[in-house]
Design an enzyme around this catalytic site. Sequence first.
Site, PDB file in Angstrom:
ATOM      1  N   ALA A 177       0.692  -0.892  -0.441  1.00 48.50           N
ATOM      2  CA  ALA A 177       0.328   0.007  -0.242  1.00 48.50           C
ATOM      3  C   ALA A 177       1.071   1.072  -0.033  1.00 48.50           C
ATOM      4  O   ALA A 177       0.256   2.569  -0.778  1.00 48.50           O
ATOM      5  CB  ALA A 177      -0.899  -0.119   1.054  1.00 48.50           C
ATOM      6  N   ARG A 230       1.095  -1.157   4.724  1.00 53.32           N
ATOM      7  CA  ARG A 230       1.859  -2.055   3.825  1.00 53.32           C
ATOM      8  C   ARG A 230       1.309  -3.165   3.317  1.00 53.32           C
ATOM      9  O   ARG A 230       1.345  -3.553   1.800  1.00 53.32           O
ATOM     10  CB  ARG A 230       3.561  -2.635   4.271  1.00 53.32           C
ATOM     11  CG  ARG A 230       3.948  -3.338   3.267  1.00 53.32           C
ATOM     12  CD  ARG A 230       5.533  -4.387   4.456  1.00 53.32           C
ATOM     13  NE  ARG A 230       5.660  -5.777   3.410  1.00 53.32           N
ATOM     14  CZ  ARG A 230       7.339  -5.800   2.705  1.00 53.32           C
ATOM     15  NH1 ARG A 230       6.930  -4.963   2.181  1.00 53.32           N
ATOM     16  NH2 ARG A 230       6.891  -6.809   2.423  1.00 53.32           N
ATOM     17  N   ASN A 247       2.133  -9.562  -0.548  1.00 51.96           N
ATOM     18  CA  ASN A 247       3.279 -10.403  -1.619  1.00 51.96           C
ATOM     19  C   ASN A 247       4.431 -12.018  -0.370  1.00 51.96           C
ATOM     20  O   ASN A 247       5.067 -11.767  -0.768  1.00 51.96           O
ATOM     21  CB  ASN A 247       4.040  -9.198  -1.516  1.00 51.96           C
ATOM     22  CG  ASN A 247       5.237  -9.478  -3.078  1.00 51.96           C
ATOM     23  OD1 ASN A 247       5.028 -10.224  -4.194  1.00 51.96           O
ATOM     24  ND2 ASN A 247       6.307  -9.097  -3.665  1.00 51.96           N
ATOM     25  N   ARG A 248       3.501 -12.265   0.403  1.00 52.60           N
ATOM     26  CA  ARG A 248       3.900 -13.310   0.839  1.00 52.60           C
ATOM     27  C   ARG A 248       2.556 -14.715   0.753  1.00 52.60           C
ATOM     28  O   ARG A 248       3.165 -15.812   1.700  1.00 52.60           O
ATOM     29  CB  ARG A 248       4.578 -13.215   2.654  1.00 52.60           C
ATOM     30  CG  ARG A 248       5.118 -12.228   2.655  1.00 52.60           C
ATOM     31  CD  ARG A 248       7.010 -12.552   2.196  1.00 52.60           C
ATOM     32  NE  ARG A 248       8.188 -11.391   2.581  1.00 52.60           N
ATOM     33  CZ  ARG A 248       8.517  -9.982   1.650  1.00 52.60           C
ATOM     34  NH1 ARG A 248       7.355 -10.167   0.502  1.00 52.60           N
ATOM     35  NH2 ARG A 248       8.892  -8.832   2.027  1.00 52.60           N
ATOM     36  N   HIS A 300       6.827  -1.869  -7.937  1.00 61.79           N
ATOM     37  CA  HIS A 300       6.985  -2.034  -6.199  1.00 61.79           C
ATOM     38  C   HIS A 300       7.896  -0.405  -6.048  1.00 61.79           C
ATOM     39  O   HIS A 300       8.121  -0.202  -6.907  1.00 61.79           O
ATOM     40  CB  HIS A 300       7.784  -3.088  -5.011  1.00 61.79           C
ATOM     41  CG  HIS A 300       6.667  -4.289  -5.088  1.00 61.79           C
ATOM     42  ND1 HIS A 300       6.879  -4.804  -3.761  1.00 61.79           N
ATOM     43  CD2 HIS A 300       6.328  -4.851  -6.220  1.00 61.79           C
ATOM     44  CE1 HIS A 300       5.942  -5.552  -4.067  1.00 61.79           C
ATOM     45  NE2 HIS A 300       5.814  -6.465  -5.425  1.00 61.79           N
ATOM     46  N   SER A 301       7.964   0.236  -4.617  1.00 66.50           N
ATOM     47  CA  SER A 301       9.538   0.410  -4.259  1.00 66.50           C
ATOM     48  C   SER A 301       9.661   0.444  -3.192  1.00 66.50           C
ATOM     49  O   SER A 301       9.484  -0.442  -2.335  1.00 66.50           O
ATOM     50  CB  SER A 301       8.714   1.901  -4.620  1.00 66.50           C
ATOM     51  OG  SER A 301       7.480   2.526  -3.372  1.00 66.50           O
ATOM     52  N   GLU A 375      11.471  -2.635  -7.745  1.00 69.68           N
ATOM     53  CA  GLU A 375      11.706  -1.365  -7.516  1.00 69.68           C
ATOM     54  C   GLU A 375      11.332  -0.458  -7.530  1.00 69.68           C
ATOM     55  O   GLU A 375      12.981  -0.230  -8.311  1.00 69.68           O
ATOM     56  CB  GLU A 375      12.522  -2.041  -5.755  1.00 69.68           C
ATOM     57  CG  GLU A 375      12.590  -3.531  -5.290  1.00 69.68           C
ATOM     58  CD  GLU A 375      11.009  -3.432  -4.083  1.00 69.68           C
ATOM     59  OE1 GLU A 375      10.773  -2.795  -4.500  1.00 69.68           O
ATOM     60  OE2 GLU A 375      10.918  -4.138  -4.009  1.00 69.68           O
TER      61      GLU A 375
HETATM   62  N1  ARG Z   1      10.513  -6.180  -1.738  1.00 67.73           N
HETATM   63  C1  ARG Z   1       9.463  -7.090  -2.045  1.00 67.73           C
HETATM   64  C2  ARG Z   1       8.783  -7.554  -1.002  1.00 67.73           C
HETATM   65  O1  ARG Z   1       9.089  -7.489  -0.175  1.00 67.73           O
HETATM   66  C3  ARG Z   1      10.440  -8.003  -3.209  1.00 67.73           C
HETATM   67  C4  ARG Z   1       9.935  -9.452  -3.103  1.00 67.73           C
HETATM   68  C5  ARG Z   1      10.786  -9.796  -4.048  1.00 67.73           C
HETATM   69  N2  ARG Z   1      10.803 -11.440  -4.360  1.00 67.73           N
HETATM   70  C6  ARG Z   1      11.396 -12.255  -3.689  1.00 67.73           C
HETATM   71  N3  ARG Z   1      10.532 -13.177  -4.252  1.00 67.73           N
HETATM   72  N4  ARG Z   1      11.688 -11.867  -2.871  1.00 67.73           N
HETATM   73  O2  ARG Z   1       7.973  -8.299  -1.170  1.00 67.73           O
HETATM   74 ZN    ZN Z   2       6.908  -3.992  -2.173  1.00 65.54          ZN
END
Ligand code: ARG
Ligand code: ZN
Length: 446
Positions: A177, A230, A247-248, A300-301, A375
């Site tokens: 976010a 986030r 993203n996890r 992303h950034s 990023e």
């Molecule tokens: N900054 C990102 C995150 O933490 C990077 C992700 C990169 N990809 C990965 N599979 N680790 O989500």
């Molecule tokens: Zn990110």
Amino acid sequence: MLLQLLTISVVISTGIAEYKNYDGFKILEVNFQNPRVKKYVQEIDKNLGFMPDFLGENWKQKQAHYFIDKDSVEKVRSNLAMNNITYQMRDVNPQLFKVRRKRRDLNGVVTINDVNNRYLSYDEQMQFLNTLSQQYPDDVKLQKLGNSYEGRALTAVRIGDDGSNKPIVWIDAGVHAREWISYNVALYLVYTIVTQPVYRDLLNSVQLIVVPNTNPDGYEYSRTNDRMWRKTRSRFSNSRCGGADANRNYPFFWGTQGVSHHQCSEIYCGSRPQSEPEVLALTNAIQREETRIKGYIALHSYGQEILYPWGHTMHTYPSDVKDLIRVGKAMAKAIKAVNNTDYNVVNSGDGLYPAAGASDDWAKSRGIKYSYTIELSPVDDYTGFVLPEERINQVCREAFQAIQVLMIEVKTMFGIRSVTSSASSAQSSLLLKHMRSTISRGFGRG
Ligand code: ARG
Ligand code: ZN
């Protein structure tokens, strides 16, 4: 009268208390050039006994950045001292956390001028896309992929979708976010590629799907309540903390490394893979046409990096990693040509921490050849996620060039018409020439 006064004071006090206050918080910078320090940083959660909020890294200065809450500052200082780690701790620039909402254009229509100059609300983003799809009904098709936890539409923009079997490049933005610049980059991309006739030919061979806002709940929350938010905004009945790191939450090595199973963590991976409705909608949508998707970028950034898989663990690469590096470097080169900005091309797991369950790895695991996380700017932590609005346009123009490089690569490798056709390679070089001449000029400004 009393009632009126009361209402007014409620409005005023919520107005002030609205945005989360970060007084006393610090930004920690650790230079990890030295291998001993790098090891400390890679195991910082074990060393400190908790995982601090990782903000990003400045690869130019080999510096890791963390956001330290005010109750942990002393503990962190003494641990660093005990381990003989030199570091800088500085105050958060309070200006950065002030909500600053510029007034909309007087006619109330959201234009490319807004996209180039300010951060938009989710509603404004959608309004911008709706207007575009009305102006270019054949080229811009909006597709609803599902709803966020709080019920906002997750919208994909399909560009150049003529019902044919063209290869697809998929771009999504803003799963985190607080990484506001990513949304503007995605909207700028949609606008530019549709409105500039020079991209017709490319769109004839490659379709583009852009999801400009993959986490609308989190984004709105970061606009109105907490600038550093986030995660998603899902709520759990058994916890005071909500939200998961989307993203996890992807179903590939889910929950293994670089994640937390604690709900209060910034990198909480969710209760199970795809527990977040946003992730479920995105994975379903991608799987529906995955055989055609040849390129994937998650925007992303910050950090100015082009990251390639695998990222769930260290020192592990796909068999075609050479291609990923080659195209990654071509993207970095195209970015540099705009205004001399450096992006670093690196494996996403080999940096400071691997992270499992991210979208780039999952996309790659589904057979999408070119899968990256970018990023975006800045590289420094002084502005970090709070990139000044004056810099939006340049970052958009840079990222646009990188995405175009990926599209041209996909066209060359997978395009139906382009295989060994000399006419089309002549067209590609025409486009390359055009890229060079427009890079300095820039599109869409003003
Ligand atoms: N900054 C990102 C995150 O933490 C990077 C992700 C990169 N990809 C990965 N599979 N680790 O989500
Ligand atoms: Zn990110």
